[in-house]
Scaffold this active site. Sequence first.
Site, PDB file in Angstrom:
ATOM      1  N   CYS A 247       0.848  -1.127   0.136  1.00 32.69           N
ATOM      2  CA  CYS A 247      -0.006  -0.187  -0.150  1.00 32.69           C
ATOM      3  C   CYS A 247       0.962   1.403  -0.073  1.00 32.69           C
ATOM      4  CB  CYS A 247      -0.953  -0.118   1.213  1.00 32.69           C
ATOM      5  SG  CYS A 247      -1.989   1.560   1.349  1.00 32.69           S
ATOM      6  N   CYS A 248       0.293   2.482  -0.553  1.00 28.90           N
ATOM      7  CA  CYS A 248       1.164   3.710  -0.685  1.00 28.90           C
ATOM      8  C   CYS A 248       1.262   4.313   0.463  1.00 28.90           C
ATOM      9  CB  CYS A 248       0.312   4.445  -1.720  1.00 28.90           C
ATOM     10  SG  CYS A 248       0.437   4.025  -3.390  1.00 28.90           S
ATOM     11  N   GLY A 249       0.586   3.999   1.646  1.00 25.66           N
ATOM     12  CA  GLY A 249       0.337   4.587   2.900  1.00 25.66           C
ATOM     13  C   GLY A 249       1.501   4.438   3.667  1.00 25.66           C
ATOM     14  N   LYS A 250       2.333   5.172   4.181  1.00 31.30           N
ATOM     15  CA  LYS A 250       3.580   4.970   4.796  1.00 31.30           C
ATOM     16  C   LYS A 250       3.489   4.035   5.935  1.00 31.30           C
ATOM     17  CE  LYS A 250       3.920   9.127   7.477  1.00 31.30           C
ATOM     18  NZ  LYS A 250       4.654  10.502   7.611  1.00 31.30           N
TER      19      LYS A 250
END
Length: 268
Positions: A104-107
Amino acid sequence: MERGTEKRKVMRYQGHLFTYEDDDVAEEFPLTIVVNGEEIATMVCSPIDMRELVVGFLATEGIIFKYEDIHSITMDEECGFAYVELHRNLPDARNTDKRWLGSCCGKSRAFYFQSDAKTARTVTSTHKIAVKECLDLMEEFQSTADMFHQTGGVHQAALATAQGVQLSYADIGRHNALDKIYGKILIDKISLKDKLIIFSGRISSEVLLKVSKMNIGILLSKSAPTNLALDLAEDLNITAIGFIRNGRMNVYTHESRVHSQDLHKRES
């Protein structure tokens, strides 16, 4: 005396005097969970509502997904064992404590453990709440925290709607209190459409993840959040509200779920 607390004699100093009095202390109890004959975990908990705790723990660990996955639960409360039989083989639980680097792009997703990667979810709820409702709910929540008031040694978690607290659990472990709520949700098939979580302690990343696994979009706490918890809240679409006390509160993430008629009047 209800289970979960124990009377102990204490020497109390107050007003320049020593007195001997009975005091309520929180009970600490080891519970070992055995699934399909295999020992899964031993946790330290308050020895109340342990069936709900077992069900919620198995769900948050990705071992079950619904209550019907369980064939039977046998509680040996005297010896501190819960024996669970599933309708299927036990999932491979090895390496669940290793870091999981999600795609996922969420860090914040880089911090998930493998069990979290399997069971955490982005919340889709659009349910909203008014500022006054948050303040009133926290007041009700604290007024009903009987075991905390007795001992000062437990955490409290509640499932609520904007209109009031629906059910509440206490435990010496903050994670356990949330697992008890999740277990009750699964056992009784409680609808979560208009529900939120109220919590007595700090909003940590583990707490935030457990709320996400319940698919609940609003978390209220009287305490502070951590930075990773807020990263996860942003990523998982959860409204985290902390420091709810004395008519004040901080809305940290997804503030669109929080509204105030007074604010609307000032803006118009």
